[in-house]
Design an enzyme around this catalytic site. Structure first.
Site, PDB file in Angstrom:
ATOM      1  N   ARG A  49       0.844  -1.191   0.000  1.00 13.77           N
ATOM      2  CA  ARG A  49       0.000   0.000   0.000  1.00 13.77           C
ATOM      3  C   ARG A  49       0.882   1.245   0.000  1.00 13.77           C
ATOM      4  O   ARG A  49       1.988   1.210   0.540  1.00 13.77           O
ATOM      5  CB  ARG A  49      -0.841   0.035   1.271  1.00 13.77           C
ATOM      6  CG  ARG A  49      -1.713  -1.170   1.418  1.00 13.77           C
ATOM      7  CD  ARG A  49      -2.482  -1.093   2.720  1.00 13.77           C
ATOM      8  NE  ARG A  49      -3.197  -2.355   2.925  1.00 13.77           N
ATOM      9  CZ  ARG A  49      -4.035  -2.578   3.929  1.00 13.77           C
ATOM     10  NH1 ARG A  49      -4.255  -1.627   4.826  1.00 13.77           N
ATOM     11  NH2 ARG A  49      -4.647  -3.719   4.045  1.00 13.77           N
ATOM     12  N   ASP A  51       0.326   5.582   0.840  1.00 15.01           N
ATOM     13  CA  ASP A  51      -0.635   6.568   1.332  1.00 15.01           C
ATOM     14  C   ASP A  51      -0.863   7.691   0.309  1.00 15.01           C
ATOM     15  O   ASP A  51      -0.131   7.825  -0.667  1.00 15.01           O
ATOM     16  CB  ASP A  51      -0.121   7.171   2.641  1.00 15.01           C
ATOM     17  CG  ASP A  51      -0.285   6.207   3.813  1.00 15.01           C
ATOM     18  OD1 ASP A  51      -1.200   5.378   3.791  1.00 15.01           O
ATOM     19  OD2 ASP A  51       0.535   6.302   4.760  1.00 15.01           O
ATOM     20  N   TYR A 110      12.234   1.652  -1.036  1.00 17.55           N
ATOM     21  CA  TYR A 110      11.619   2.980  -1.106  1.00 17.55           C
ATOM     22  C   TYR A 110      12.711   4.022  -1.310  1.00 17.55           C
ATOM     23  O   TYR A 110      13.799   3.918  -0.728  1.00 17.55           O
ATOM     24  CB  TYR A 110      10.876   3.300   0.194  1.00 17.55           C
ATOM     25  CG  TYR A 110       9.538   2.612   0.296  1.00 17.55           C
ATOM     26  CD1 TYR A 110       8.383   3.262  -0.132  1.00 17.55           C
ATOM     27  CD2 TYR A 110       9.428   1.321   0.818  1.00 17.55           C
ATOM     28  CE1 TYR A 110       7.145   2.627  -0.043  1.00 17.55           C
ATOM     29  CE2 TYR A 110       8.188   0.690   0.907  1.00 17.55           C
ATOM     30  CZ  TYR A 110       7.049   1.358   0.473  1.00 17.55           C
ATOM     31  OH  TYR A 110       5.823   0.743   0.560  1.00 17.55           O
ATOM     32  N   ARG A 197       8.354   7.116   6.150  1.00 19.37           N
ATOM     33  CA  ARG A 197       8.260   8.567   6.384  1.00 19.37           C
ATOM     34  C   ARG A 197       8.644   8.923   7.822  1.00 19.37           C
ATOM     35  O   ARG A 197       9.192   9.997   8.072  1.00 19.37           O
ATOM     36  CB  ARG A 197       6.865   9.073   6.054  1.00 19.37           C
ATOM     37  CG  ARG A 197       6.621   9.115   4.538  1.00 19.37           C
ATOM     38  CD  ARG A 197       5.155   9.231   4.204  1.00 19.37           C
ATOM     39  NE  ARG A 197       4.574  10.411   4.816  1.00 19.37           N
ATOM     40  CZ  ARG A 197       3.258  10.613   4.955  1.00 19.37           C
ATOM     41  NH1 ARG A 197       2.393   9.698   4.517  1.00 19.37           N
ATOM     42  NH2 ARG A 197       2.816  11.716   5.518  1.00 19.37           N
TER      43      ARG A 197
END
Lengths: 244, 244
Positions: A49, A51, A110, A197
């Protein structure tokens, strides 16, 4: 035939990746197009997923192709001809039946981009985190070392995520690129909600010299969400690639 | 006190630079903010128009400051605090009274970016012209030479523009940048409507080897708009800077 599409998307105008009723999501748009192409409902499975505002570069979406006469190239072209301008299928590969991108991923990577400059660049506003203060990269690298390996990452999760908080980060690299861009590359098996994050937010606290690198070890060991710093904003984050 | 603001804008969501009733324009948004800051209507003057989708990096907007107690830094900060996210004031300078950016500009520089790659990059979709075919840069440079100097550019204008078609181009440079980006830099005194995009469209025709470089001289001398090729799309064009 089951296939896997390698998908890039600009997360700016999506309510995240995962399909949900009534809001615009990447998976929702993707399945809408699958239905249009194949004239029937086709279920899809993503590798992870993301965001709202977070981008995809190497998201993997698997689905079963109802029309056995289409080639992989046909499928790619049909998807790109129908998808909105903020989603692009980079490749379509044949995979074995029952292949699950989510369960079979062995590594997720990422990329987080910080634009470190006094003045903002409006052309990058939805693509990077504009950060107008100095960052001590050496201290950030030292701090990142404490996060590598298997740990309980309770401190670094946000929102509803009741899964096992023990995760493995294989590696964190921090690179100074051209044009005042700093790239933070995080490689792990899988991640908790907002974990990347939150990690970037903490590393930046060290970069500004508000925190010493050792303090990262302390908050990690505290296993307490109240120790976490503010999350880095979503627009700097890219789901870069998935390995199986 | 008259000041000049050096202004960057993302042209994607504007109906061009010049103020017009009922549509969103850069100048319209800018004057709305001037009115909000100074509590009175303040007229502004730009250095040049740009069309829908064309970006600004060094647009110059002059206006008279009604509040003599504000410093240049105060004005810059007040503008940026009130302007929408797709306009940013890079600098505010004091200029002499009656200064006119449009009439006193001696050189205008436009940058045009082509992304030359088989696959598109969705993160650049509003920033460059994606061009999936090979370009012969040497031939494009040779063709560009015919456009330098003072000429009647009737062939290279589009739309309503009844001004004198004789214009001077000081220089055209074509540079191969990193990451498959080609930059076409056009320096001139002033330009006709869509002139830079029509020039880029013609140079790309040469780059693909559909036209020989010498054909550019022929269409220029024909002074006929029907000889012009299709305009390059707006999203690759940046009004880069103005010299006085």
């Amino acid at each position: 035939m089951r296939v896997a599409a390698i998908v890039a998307y600009d997360g700016t105008k999506f309510n995240g990746f995962q399909g949900q009723p009534k809001v615009r999501t990447v998976q929702g748009e993707f399945e809408k197009v699958l239905k249009r192409i194949f004239k029937q409902k086709v279920i899809s499975w993503g590798a992870g997923r993301t965001d709202t505002g977070v981008h995809g570069y190497g998201q993997v979406i698997a689905f079963d192709v109802p029309n056995e006469r289409m080639t992989l190239e046909n499928i790619k072209d049909a998807l790109n001809a129908n998808l909105p301008e903020d989603i692009y299928v980079r490749k379509v590969l044949k995979v074995r039946d029952k292949f699950s991108p989510r369960h079979e991923a062995t590594k997720r990577i990422y990329h987080y981009f910080i634009y470190q400059n006094d003045e903002p660049n409006i052309f990058l506003r939805d693509r990077v985190w504009w950060f107008p203060y100095d960052l001590n990269i050496e201290k950030m690298r030292k701090a990142a070392k404490y996060l590598e390996g298997e740990h309980d990452f309770t401190t670094f999760k946000t929102g509803n995520d009741d899964r096992n908080p023990v995760r493995t980060i294989y590696r964190i690299r921090i690179l100074k690129m051209r044009n005042n861009i700093i790239l933070i590359r995080v490689e792990g098996h899988s991640f908790l909600r907002r974990m990347v994050r939150n990690i970037v937010g903490a590393l930046v606290k060290v970069g500004t010299e508000n925190w010493e690198p050792e303090y990262i070890k302390e908050i990690l060991e505290a296993k307490s969400r109240s120790k976490a710093p503010a999350s880095a904003p979503p627009q700097g984050l890219y789901f870069y690639s998935v390995l199986f």
